[in-house]
Design an enzyme around this catalytic site. Structure first.
Site, PDB file in Angstrom:
ATOM      1  N   LEU A 106       0.849  -1.189   0.000  1.00 40.37           N
ATOM      2  CA  LEU A 106       0.000   0.000   0.000  1.00 40.37           C
ATOM      3  C   LEU A 106       0.887   1.241   0.000  1.00 40.37           C
ATOM      4  CD1 LEU A 106      -2.477  -1.417   2.622  1.00 40.37           C
ATOM      5  CD2 LEU A 106      -3.041  -0.919   0.227  1.00 40.37           C
ATOM      6  N   CYS A 110       4.097   6.844  -4.259  1.00 42.97           N
ATOM      7  CA  CYS A 110       4.836   7.771  -3.385  1.00 42.97           C
ATOM      8  C   CYS A 110       6.065   7.128  -2.754  1.00 42.97           C
ATOM      9  CB  CYS A 110       3.903   8.349  -2.334  1.00 42.97           C
ATOM     10  SG  CYS A 110       4.764   9.215  -1.037  1.00 42.97           S
ATOM     11  N   CYS A 115       7.337  10.518  -4.491  1.00 38.77           N
ATOM     12  CA  CYS A 115       7.654  11.558  -3.495  1.00 38.77           C
ATOM     13  C   CYS A 115       8.802  11.169  -2.572  1.00 38.77           C
ATOM     14  CB  CYS A 115       6.452  11.901  -2.635  1.00 38.77           C
ATOM     15  SG  CYS A 115       4.869  11.550  -3.343  1.00 38.77           S
ATOM     16  N   HIS A 165       7.305   0.465   2.610  1.00 34.08           N
ATOM     17  CA  HIS A 165       6.226  -0.388   2.087  1.00 34.08           C
ATOM     18  C   HIS A 165       5.694  -1.292   3.203  1.00 34.08           C
ATOM     19  CE1 HIS A 165       7.298   1.078  -1.703  1.00 34.08           C
ATOM     20  NE2 HIS A 165       8.096   0.130  -2.141  1.00 34.08           N
ATOM     21  N   PHE A 530      14.017  31.015  18.171  1.00 38.19           N
ATOM     22  CA  PHE A 530      15.114  31.648  17.462  1.00 38.19           C
ATOM     23  C   PHE A 530      16.220  30.617  17.162  1.00 38.19           C
ATOM     24  CE2 PHE A 530      18.791  34.533  17.222  1.00 38.19           C
ATOM     25  CZ  PHE A 530      18.301  35.439  16.305  1.00 38.19           C
TER      26      PHE A 530
HETATM   27  C1  COM Z   1       2.827   7.976   1.827  1.00 37.19           C
HETATM   28  C2  COM Z   1       1.847   6.973   1.349  1.00 37.19           C
HETATM   29  S1  COM Z   1       4.433   7.654   1.238  1.00 37.19           S
HETATM   30  S2  COM Z   1       0.424   7.095   2.262  1.00 37.19           S
HETATM   31  O1  COM Z   1      -0.211   8.372   1.962  1.00 37.19           O
HETATM   32  O2  COM Z   1       0.743   7.036   3.714  1.00 37.19           O
HETATM   33  O3  COM Z   1      -0.439   5.988   1.928  1.00 37.19           O
END
Ligand code: COM
Length: 552
Positions: A106, A110, A115, A165, A530
């Site tokens: 899942l 990304c 990303c 993953h 700061f």
């Molecule tokens: C982020 C993947 S790398 S998810 O949005 O957490 O499923």
């Protein structure tokens, strides 16, 4: 089928495979009934990704009908950010979902190709920039171009991506109680029915979350070895590029180009529109843009505007690129590496039976409830078009889930804070100065360095991450601007180039978009930590005493 829900049956082959891969560590050989650990998941996923041909069994995490025979409230096709967050939101509200993904994990592209590697590359670009700038000063050695390798960084990423993953699979199953089938392609039967791994599932609703892919320009030679996009770069690059040409002027083009160039791979960006003036980026302040582009040029990146690629040259492998400029002249660059950053289009092929309405660019049209034109079918994430950003994907998925579960929930993603990376972190929200001046009669700004300062000698802004630049070559230390309506004292926009300010922009954006807004006086009341990267709090405090504030 590997039943990851029922260790007693299905784990024999799974565990055998994990053991064959190596020692899974102290927690990896527990009792057969123990759920998969993150380490076990990582081994399994890495094995499937490395040997897909011999790993065609789906990963099955669906409740036994004896335990749960409720109808599914939704099937999410695609388990990326939109599908995973939507699924979790639906589950959290007591609903039942099924999430299906062709990948064995899942999280979608990304953590696999998009990303997450981009953020690794951007951090590497920043490190390399400093190392090159500081070479042979303090403890910094001479910069050795040969040791800064694109291929090495990609290998580093690929060797480690199994863990993100694994965490997503583990968290989604063990903590979020999601049901899913991974490593299996869904076939759409109708607006309620999906077939996967030879079995049909029906649901009250479908949520389509299959993402997007790069559009490659239709020019001769584009299929040659040596032409990559963000995804094939990760999966297929097998040599160290010496010279790079980027086609396109998107965020991706700027970000990957900055990384390639920072490794010592001389980079040219061929773009039709001026960088950061494309329609896909909104509210870009001209001062911020000028600084970003000037600093890319300062590093030696070549930017060719009004450039139309004509042909990728090569004989089996890329050797150059031919392009045309606005004056009609053709030019050629010798290169062994072409990277395409021209934009994306949705992955829609499998939805043909639905008759989905799409816009002129092919993206699925969804309303603010994420409903498509087909009753009971929702769309989320990159499928519905820009911005191709994480917040939008996740919140679209959540929005679909909330509506499916009976709420009346609208998600408007037309206004949002934005960012990109060069060797810097570039962040902005609200209005640009020019936009503000168009709408308000008395606009002032707080800016560093100010317009009339010589930036080579003005060592502010400086903060964590830019201190060394501030003390060695001030112009490199960053740039910032706050745009204010002097009449109401409300902050209208914030713009920053540097390091470490991205978090602040998530909150500034929220504050300034509240109906009551956020004034410079309220900003001045905050307690800065700061040296706060954005400097906005103390700069507002310096001006807050004036009845009619002026520029700073
Ligand atoms: C982020 C993947 S790398 S998810 O949005 O957490 O499923």
């Amino acid at each position: 089928m590997i039943d990851v829900r029922n260790p007693a049956d299905g784990f024999t082959s799974l565990r055998a495979r994990i053991h064959a891969l190596g020692d899974p560590g102290p927690n990896g050989c527990g009792a057969d009934s123990a759920p998969l650990t993150v380490g076990e998941w990582a081994l399994l996923i890495d094995d499937i990704v490395a040997h897909p041909e011999s790993n065609t069994e789906p990963l099955w995490n669906v409740a036994d009908p004896e335990d749960d025979d409720r109808e599914f409230d939704a099937i999410f096709i695609g388990g990326g950010a939109a599908g995973r967050f939507g699924s979790a939101a639906l589950r959290a509200r007591g609903g039942r979902q099924l999430t299906i993904d062709a990948w064995p994990f899942l999280g979608g592209s990304c953590p696999h190709q998009a990303c997450v590697p981009h953020h690794l590359f951007s951090e590497v670009a920043r490190e390399l920039d400093l190392a090159r700038h500081m070479q042979e000063r303090l403890w910094y050695p001479p910069f050795d171009e040969k040791r800064a390798s694109i291929l090495d960084v990609i290998e580093l990423f690929k060797a480690g991506r199994g863990y993100p993953h694994a965490i997503m699979n583990w968290q989604s199953k063990e903590q979020l109680d999601m049901e899913y089938i991974l490593n299996a392609r869904a076939t759409l039967i109708d607006a309620r029915t999906v077939e996967v791994a030879g079995q049909r599932f029906t649901a009250r609703n479908l949520v389509l979350c299959t993402g997007a892919h790069t559009v490659f320009p239709e020019i001769a030679g584009i299929g040659l070895k040596g032409v990559y996009d963000y995804s094939s770069l990760i999966e297929e690059l097998d040599y160290e590029p010496n010279r790079c040409v980027i086609i396109g002027g998107s965020k991706v083009a700027m970000e990957y180009g900055s990384f390639f160039h920072a490794t010592g791979c001389k980079t040219t960006i061929l773009t039709r529109s001026p960088l950061m003036r494309t329609a896909s980026l909104h509210h870009v302040d001209e001062g911020l843009r000028d600084y970003v582009i000037a600093m890319m040029a300062d590093r030696g990146i070549e930017i060719v505007q009004d450039a139309e690629p004509v042909e990728v040259l090569g004989n089996g492998k890329v050797t150059g690129i031919r392009y045309r400029t606005a004056d009609g002249h053709e030019h050629q660059i010798d290169t062994d590496f072409v990277f395409v950053g021209t934009g994306e289009r949705p992955n829609l092929d499998m939805y043909a039976p639905l008759g989905l309405a799409t816009d002129e660019r092919g993206f699925v049209i969804a309303d603010t409830h994420m409903r498509t034109n087909v009753p009971g079918v929702y769309a989320a994430g990159d499928l519905v078009g820009p911005p191709m950003e994480m917040f939008k994907a996740r919140k679209c998925g959540v929005g679909a889930a909330r509506n499916i579960m009976g709420e009346d929930y609208e998600f408007d993603y037309t206004q949002y804070p934005d960012f990109l990376h060069t060797t810097y972190e570039v962040t902005w929200c609200g209005l640009s100065e020019a936009e503000a001046r168009n709408r308000y009669r008395n606009v002032i700004k707080i800016q560093m360095p100010p317009d009339d300062a010589d930036p080579e000698n003005f060592a502010l802004p400086a903060a964590e991450g830019s201190m060394i630049y501030a003390f060695t070559r001030p112009i490199l230390s960053g740039w910032l601007k706050l745009v204010i309506d002097a009449d109401t004292r409300k902050i209208l926009g914030a713009h920053h180039v540097g390091y470490g300010a991205k978090d602040a922009f998530q909150y500034i954006d929220y504050l300034i978009r509240r109906p009551e807004g956020f004034t410079m006086d309220e900003m001045a009341e905050l307690n800065e930590l700061f040296l706060n990267p954005e400097h906005f709090i103390q700069l507002c405090r310096l001006r807050a005493g004036q009845a009619m504030p002026v520029n700073l």
